[in-house]
Scaffold this motif. Sequence first.
Motif, PDB file in Angstrom:
ATOM      1  N   UNK A  98      12.614  42.962  69.241  1.00 52.45           N
ATOM      2  CA  UNK A  98      11.901  41.863  68.580  1.00 52.45           C
ATOM      3  C   UNK A  98      12.772  41.606  67.371  1.00 52.45           C
ATOM      4  N   UNK A  99      13.044  42.512  66.733  1.00 56.09           N
ATOM      5  CA  UNK A  99      14.191  42.319  65.537  1.00 56.09           C
ATOM      6  C   UNK A  99      15.417  41.602  66.052  1.00 56.09           C
ATOM      7  N   UNK A 100      15.944  42.255  67.039  1.00 61.84           N
ATOM      8  CA  UNK A 100      17.105  41.472  67.417  1.00 61.84           C
ATOM      9  C   UNK A 100      17.048  39.995  67.783  1.00 61.84           C
ATOM     10  N   UNK A 101      15.985  39.960  68.455  1.00 65.47           N
ATOM     11  CA  UNK A 101      15.589  38.460  68.604  1.00 65.47           C
ATOM     12  C   UNK A 101      15.379  37.646  67.401  1.00 65.47           C
ATOM     13  N   UNK A 102      14.653  38.108  66.476  1.00 65.51           N
ATOM     14  CA  UNK A 102      14.451  37.473  65.151  1.00 65.51           C
ATOM     15  C   UNK A 102      15.739  37.398  64.338  1.00 65.51           C
ATOM     16  N   UNK A 103      16.621  38.400  64.268  1.00 68.60           N
ATOM     17  CA  UNK A 103      17.987  38.213  63.696  1.00 68.60           C
ATOM     18  C   UNK A 103      19.069  37.477  64.182  1.00 68.60           C
ATOM     19  N   UNK A 104      18.879  37.293  65.515  1.00 71.59           N
ATOM     20  CA  UNK A 104      19.806  36.591  66.259  1.00 71.59           C
ATOM     21  C   UNK A 104      21.081  37.461  66.491  1.00 71.59           C
ATOM     22  N   UNK A 105      21.740  36.723  67.467  1.00 71.80           N
ATOM     23  CA  UNK A 105      23.214  37.940  67.635  1.00 71.80           C
ATOM     24  C   UNK A 105      24.178  37.893  66.353  1.00 71.80           C
TER      25      UNK A 105
ATOM     26  N   UNK B 159      25.057  50.546  62.628  1.00 73.14           N
ATOM     27  CA  UNK B 159      24.692  51.756  62.189  1.00 73.14           C
ATOM     28  C   UNK B 159      23.318  52.411  62.464  1.00 73.14           C
ATOM     29  N   UNK B 160      22.298  51.522  62.261  1.00 73.07           N
ATOM     30  CA  UNK B 160      20.939  51.755  62.380  1.00 73.07           C
ATOM     31  C   UNK B 160      20.639  52.196  63.698  1.00 73.07           C
ATOM     32  N   UNK B 161      21.099  51.320  64.761  1.00 74.09           N
ATOM     33  CA  UNK B 161      20.886  51.721  66.154  1.00 74.09           C
ATOM     34  C   UNK B 161      21.552  53.140  66.551  1.00 74.09           C
ATOM     35  N   UNK B 162      22.929  53.224  65.954  1.00 77.81           N
ATOM     36  CA  UNK B 162      23.610  54.365  66.354  1.00 77.81           C
ATOM     37  C   UNK B 162      23.298  55.910  65.615  1.00 77.81           C
ATOM     38  N   UNK B 163      23.068  55.526  64.431  1.00 76.79           N
ATOM     39  CA  UNK B 163      22.759  56.764  63.510  1.00 76.79           C
ATOM     40  C   UNK B 163      21.578  57.051  63.302  1.00 76.79           C
TER      41      UNK B 163
ATOM     42  N   UNK C  48      15.197  48.844  57.232  1.00 75.43           N
ATOM     43  CA  UNK C  48      16.799  49.059  57.299  1.00 75.43           C
ATOM     44  C   UNK C  48      17.543  48.147  58.053  1.00 75.43           C
ATOM     45  N   UNK C  49      17.031  47.675  59.381  1.00 75.45           N
ATOM     46  CA  UNK C  49      17.487  46.854  60.047  1.00 75.45           C
ATOM     47  C   UNK C  49      17.939  45.438  59.535  1.00 75.45           C
ATOM     48  N   UNK C  50      16.760  45.146  58.977  1.00 74.07           N
ATOM     49  CA  UNK C  50      16.779  43.632  58.431  1.00 74.07           C
ATOM     50  C   UNK C  50      17.268  43.451  56.888  1.00 74.07           C
ATOM     51  N   UNK C  51      17.170  44.653  56.344  1.00 70.60           N
ATOM     52  CA  UNK C  51      17.356  44.359  55.092  1.00 70.60           C
ATOM     53  C   UNK C  51      16.386  43.906  54.129  1.00 70.60           C
ATOM     54  N   UNK C  52      15.310  43.446  54.688  1.00 74.33           N
ATOM     55  CA  UNK C  52      14.065  42.708  54.189  1.00 74.33           C
ATOM     56  C   UNK C  52      12.917  43.089  54.475  1.00 74.33           C
TER      57      UNK C  52
END
Lengths: 182, 176
Positions: free
Chosen positions: A85-92, A135-139, A42-46
Motif C-alpha cells: 500500500x505504501x509503494x502504491x502511495x509513494x509511486x515508483x 534500505x528499509x525493505x532490505x535492512x 521509516x518508509x515514507x519519512x512522514x
Amino acid sequence: MINQKQNIETTELIKQCLKNKPWAQRKLYDQYAQAMFNSLVRMSGNKEIAKDVLQESFIKVFKNLGQFKSNSTLGAWIKKICINTMITELGKPKFQSLEEVDLLDESEVKIDFTKEVEAIHHAIKELPKGSRMVLNLFLLEGMSHEEIAQILQISVSTSKSQYHRAKKILREKLQTERNEAG
Amino acid sequence: MRQDSFEKYIEENRERFDEIENFDQDLLWEEISEKNQTSAKNKIWPLLFLGFLLISLIIFSLTQKPKPDVDFGPIALLDEEAQRETTKLYKQVQHKEAEAFNRKVAGPEIDELFDELKSMEAIEELLKENFKDVGTNEKLASTLIQYYESKSRLLELILFEIAKKEKNEKIEKKIF
C-alpha cells in the motif's frame, strides 16, 4: 509450545475477525498497529502519510483476512499489505545519481551505536525517497534484493547500489551528528 | 553476504525500531472501524437484493395457476372448470390411444380405423399450426375440445373392434 499456543490464539482471533466481531478486530489492530506504523514512517519519512497508509492497510486486512494462509505469519502478511500500500502511495521511486558514491567503500566508520536506535530511525526518515525505500525493505524488513527489485520494479543492481548509497549517507549523517554533539 | 557492524547492530535491535514513533491509536481505530463497517454494509446490499429477488420469484411462482397438461395454447383461454374438463379429456384420449396401440391386432376393419386415426392426427397438427399462425381464441379452443371428443369416440370404436376380434379369436380357438 509457546508458538503453538500463539498459533491457536491467532487462528481463533482470525475466526472472530471474519465474523466481524469488533473486539477481535480491535485486538488484532492493537497487536500490530504500532510496529506497522513505525515501519511506514521509516518508509515514507512522514507520519501523516504513514497514518493514512496504515488506515487503508487495515481496511484491506479486514476485507481480505479470509485469504490469509498460514504458510506465513499473520504479522508478515499484514506487513506485506502495508508495504504494498505504501509503494502504491509513494509511486515508483526516482533514484538520485550515484556518482559521488564509492560502492566499493565498505570501510567502517567507527560509531558507538549504543542508544543510537532513535537517531538511526530519524536519519533513515531523512534519506532520499528511493534509497530510503530500498534500505528499509532490505535492512529492516528482511527482503532480498531480488524481492525488492520485483516489488519496486527496478533492477537488482539498482537495488544493491541504492542500498549502499543509503548506508553511506546514514553513516556520514550519524557521524556528523555525533561530532556536533561531542 | 557479510554483515558490517551497522547491519549487525540493526539486526540485534530490530524490535526497538518498532517502538519509536507513537500516534493516537484510538483515533485511528475509530476511523478504520467506521470505514470497515461501511464496507461491511456495502457487502450486505447485493445479498439483500438477491434475497429480495428470490422471495419475489417464489411468490410469483406460487401465485401462478398450474399449467394444464395439454401442450398447446388455446386451453388457457377457458375458465378453470373447462380447463379441468379438457385436461381430463386429453388424458383419457392419451390413455385410450396407448391401449389401442398396445392391443393392436391385424384385421381389415381395424386397419381402416387406425388409418382414420392417423388422418385425425394430421388434423391435430393442422390445428396446432393454426394456433401458431392465428393465435389463440375461444373459437379455436372450442374446436380443439371437439377434436378430442371425436378422437376419443374413434379410439373407443377401435378398442371395441379389437375386443370383438379378440373374442372371436377365442371362440374360433375353442371350435377348431
